[in-house]
Design an enzyme around this catalytic site. Structure first.
Site, PDB file in Angstrom:
ATOM      1  N   SER A 143      29.051  46.013  40.674  1.00  0.00           N
ATOM      2  CA  SER A 143      30.029  46.312  41.729  1.00  0.00           C
ATOM      3  C   SER A 143      29.784  47.752  42.155  1.00  0.00           C
ATOM      4  O   SER A 143      29.233  48.538  41.376  1.00  0.00           O
ATOM      5  CB  SER A 143      31.444  46.192  41.158  1.00  0.00           C
ATOM      6  OG  SER A 143      32.392  46.763  42.042  1.00  0.00           O
ATOM      7  N   TYR A 156      37.902  48.068  34.617  1.00  0.00           N
ATOM      8  CA  TYR A 156      36.899  47.348  35.415  1.00  0.00           C
ATOM      9  C   TYR A 156      35.713  48.258  35.724  1.00  0.00           C
ATOM     10  O   TYR A 156      34.551  47.896  35.528  1.00  0.00           O
ATOM     11  CB  TYR A 156      37.558  46.868  36.720  1.00  0.00           C
ATOM     12  CG  TYR A 156      36.637  46.075  37.621  1.00  0.00           C
ATOM     13  CD1 TYR A 156      36.246  44.782  37.286  1.00  0.00           C
ATOM     14  CD2 TYR A 156      36.166  46.616  38.821  1.00  0.00           C
ATOM     15  CE1 TYR A 156      35.400  44.055  38.126  1.00  0.00           C
ATOM     16  CE2 TYR A 156      35.327  45.893  39.658  1.00  0.00           C
ATOM     17  CZ  TYR A 156      34.950  44.608  39.304  1.00  0.00           C
ATOM     18  OH  TYR A 156      34.113  43.888  40.126  1.00  0.00           O
ATOM     19  N   LYS A 160      31.743  47.956  34.603  1.00  0.00           N
ATOM     20  CA  LYS A 160      30.655  47.798  35.582  1.00  0.00           C
ATOM     21  C   LYS A 160      29.665  48.967  35.516  1.00  0.00           C
ATOM     22  O   LYS A 160      28.472  48.782  35.749  1.00  0.00           O
ATOM     23  CB  LYS A 160      31.231  47.631  36.991  1.00  0.00           C
ATOM     24  CG  LYS A 160      32.035  46.337  37.171  1.00  0.00           C
ATOM     25  CD  LYS A 160      31.175  45.080  37.016  1.00  0.00           C
ATOM     26  CE  LYS A 160      31.910  43.808  37.378  1.00  0.00           C
ATOM     27  NZ  LYS A 160      31.076  42.607  37.258  1.00  0.00           N
TER      28      LYS A 160
HETATM   29  P1  NAP Z   1      36.011  34.827  41.056  1.00  0.00           P
HETATM   30  O1  NAP Z   1      36.132  34.083  42.317  1.00  0.00           O
HETATM   31  O2  NAP Z   1      37.227  35.198  40.305  1.00  0.00           O
HETATM   32  O3  NAP Z   1      35.021  34.006  40.085  1.00  0.00           O
HETATM   33  C1  NAP Z   1      34.718  34.485  38.815  1.00  0.00           C
HETATM   34  C2  NAP Z   1      33.908  33.455  38.061  1.00  0.00           C
HETATM   35  O4  NAP Z   1      33.661  33.979  36.733  1.00  0.00           O
HETATM   36  C3  NAP Z   1      34.670  32.142  37.875  1.00  0.00           C
HETATM   37  O5  NAP Z   1      33.767  31.060  37.922  1.00  0.00           O
HETATM   38  C4  NAP Z   1      35.255  32.292  36.481  1.00  0.00           C
HETATM   39  O6  NAP Z   1      35.522  31.023  35.923  1.00  0.00           O
HETATM   40  C5  NAP Z   1      34.110  33.023  35.764  1.00  0.00           C
HETATM   41  N1  NAP Z   1      34.543  33.698  34.544  1.00  0.00           N
HETATM   42  C6  NAP Z   1      35.519  34.619  34.387  1.00  0.00           C
HETATM   43  N2  NAP Z   1      35.625  34.962  33.102  1.00  0.00           N
HETATM   44  C7  NAP Z   1      34.693  34.237  32.420  1.00  0.00           C
HETATM   45  C8  NAP Z   1      34.323  34.141  31.060  1.00  0.00           C
HETATM   46  N3  NAP Z   1      34.953  34.844  30.107  1.00  0.00           N
HETATM   47  N4  NAP Z   1      33.316  33.307  30.726  1.00  0.00           N
HETATM   48  C9  NAP Z   1      32.680  32.568  31.664  1.00  0.00           C
HETATM   49  N5  NAP Z   1      32.991  32.613  32.968  1.00  0.00           N
HETATM   50  C10 NAP Z   1      33.996  33.437  33.334  1.00  0.00           C
HETATM   51  O7  NAP Z   1      35.197  36.183  41.265  1.00  0.00           O
HETATM   52  P2  NAP Z   1      34.015  36.613  42.274  1.00  0.00           P
HETATM   53  O8  NAP Z   1      34.630  37.470  43.297  1.00  0.00           O
HETATM   54  O9  NAP Z   1      33.175  35.470  42.642  1.00  0.00           O
HETATM   55  O10 NAP Z   1      33.251  37.607  41.282  1.00  0.00           O
HETATM   56  C11 NAP Z   1      32.016  37.305  40.673  1.00  0.00           C
HETATM   57  C12 NAP Z   1      31.411  38.608  40.144  1.00  0.00           C
HETATM   58  O11 NAP Z   1      31.252  39.529  41.211  1.00  0.00           O
HETATM   59  C13 NAP Z   1      32.271  39.328  39.102  1.00  0.00           C
HETATM   60  O12 NAP Z   1      31.472  39.848  38.082  1.00  0.00           O
HETATM   61  C14 NAP Z   1      32.919  40.438  39.902  1.00  0.00           C
HETATM   62  O13 NAP Z   1      33.283  41.538  39.099  1.00  0.00           O
HETATM   63  C15 NAP Z   1      31.821  40.761  40.868  1.00  0.00           C
HETATM   64  N6  NAP Z   1      32.290  41.436  42.084  1.00  0.00           N
HETATM   65  C16 NAP Z   1      33.216  40.839  42.879  1.00  0.00           C
HETATM   66  C17 NAP Z   1      33.670  41.520  43.998  1.00  0.00           C
HETATM   67  C18 NAP Z   1      34.720  40.935  44.914  1.00  0.00           C
HETATM   68  O14 NAP Z   1      35.216  41.657  45.775  1.00  0.00           O
HETATM   69  N7  NAP Z   1      35.070  39.677  44.802  1.00  0.00           N
HETATM   70  C19 NAP Z   1      33.167  42.785  44.308  1.00  0.00           C
HETATM   71  C20 NAP Z   1      32.212  43.350  43.471  1.00  0.00           C
HETATM   72  C21 NAP Z   1      31.778  42.653  42.363  1.00  0.00           C
HETATM   73  P3  NAP Z   1      36.581  30.773  34.739  1.00  0.00           P
HETATM   74  O15 NAP Z   1      37.748  31.690  34.991  1.00  0.00           O
HETATM   75  O16 NAP Z   1      36.857  29.345  34.858  1.00  0.00           O
HETATM   76  O17 NAP Z   1      35.858  31.100  33.462  1.00  0.00           O
END
Ligand code: NAP
Length: 260
Positions: A143, A156, A160
């Site tokens: 991130s 967080y 990261k």
């Molecule tokens: P999201 O929609 O909340 O999806 C997160 C995914 O991770 C879900 O499939 C969730 O499934 C899985 N997950 C969470 N905890 C887990 C665990 N302990 N073991 C296995 N799976 C797990 O989030 P997203 O926005 O797609 O984010 C994906 C990645 O991008 C993350 O690492 C996040 O920090 C990063 N990111 C996101 C953003 C943003 O703005 N959205 C920005 C920068 C970086 P379950 O809960 O069912 O396990």
């Protein structure tokens, strides 16, 4: 097809960024394993991939914070596709906010365990196969919070920053062995995680949903949120043969909000 004959494992593949990456990889010919804790979501994504892309896709249940669960996921993957993954995407992650002095031990450790240790466990499990074959790709979804600080996200952001440090060190360790290791650093992306961030702002400040969304959009000089497809396109480049010269990088996809 850029990923023909490749096997890719994507953690957090049940929705959001992980789902988009799994779809993009399958469209380029990869067999994919999608893993998360919520089995129904990953099962749905695997079905969707088989139906829409005609590629083999399997869903595996895994909590990346639990080393034993990660070991079982890799065993399952090997059983399903006959060998370990060529491409690992460490995407599973959580984001919750709290002022530092309200950051409980539980919240702190949950972030480090899932976002950072989860990436470490999966990387350790995937690397031996990659080194043995002399080809591999590890893509960590970090991130921009892994490069800079912001109020209320110490846990967080620390997790990261750790992911980026891990990325750079492992990349240097395996640079001569055909394996690249990179991080992608998105700004706010259109996913459930961002929907929760918007709800949070609304609850804490009394601003409307539109105002809260606009606050996040304005953090980008492009005045918009990033799409999951944009992140997937970068992951595809890093996973492909053309991406072989890129390693140890932490690449921003944030509309220019960070210039380093
Ligand atoms: P999201 O929609 O909340 O999806 C997160 C995914 O991770 C879900 O499939 C969730 O499934 C899985 N997950 C969470 N905890 C887990 C665990 N302990 N073991 C296995 N799976 C797990 O989030 P997203 O926005 O797609 O984010 C994906 C990645 O991008 C993350 O690492 C996040 O920090 C990063 N990111 C996101 C953003 C943003 O703005 N959205 C920005 C920068 C970086 P379950 O809960 O069912 O396990």
């Amino acid at each position: 097809m850029k990923l023909e004959e490749r096997i890719a494992l994507i953690t957090g593949g049940g929705r959001g960024i992980g789902r988009a990456i799994a779809m993009a990889f399958a469209r380029e010919g990869a067999k994919v394993i999608v893993a998360a804790r919520t089995t129904e979501q990953v099962a749905r994504v695997a079905e969707e991939i088989e139906r829409e892309c005609g590629m083999a896709a399997r869903a595996v249940s895994c909590d990346v914070a639990d080393a034993a669960s990660v070991a079982r996921m890799f065993e399952d993957g090997e059983r399903l596709f006959g060998r370990g993954p060529d491409i690992l995407v460490n995407n599973a992650g959580i984001a919750e906010s709290a002022p530092l002095l309200k950051t409980t031990d539980e919240l702190w450790h949950r972030h480090l365990n899932i976002n950072l240790s989860g990436t470490f466990y999966c990387t350790c499990a995937a690397l031996p196969h990659m080194l043995e074959r002399g080809w591999g790709r590890i893509i960590n979804i970090a991130s921009i919070a892994g490069k800079t600080g912001s109020p209320y996200i110490a846990a967080y952001s620390a997790s990261k920053h750790g992911v980026i440090g891990l990325t750079r060190s492992v990349a240097m360790e395996v640079a001569r062995r055909g394996v690249t290791v990179n991080a992608i650093c998105p700004g706010y992306v259109e996913t459930e995680m961002t929907t929760r961030a918007i709800e949070n702002i609304t609850n804490r400040t009394g601003r409307s949903e539109d105002e809260a969304r606009a606050t996040l959009e304005q953090m980008s000089p492009q005045n918009r949120l990033v799409t999951t497809e944009e992140v997937a396109a970068m992951a595809l480049l890093l996973a492909s043969e053309e991406g072989r010269g890129i390693t140890g990088q932490a690449i921003n996809i944030d509309g220019g909000s960070l210039l380093y």
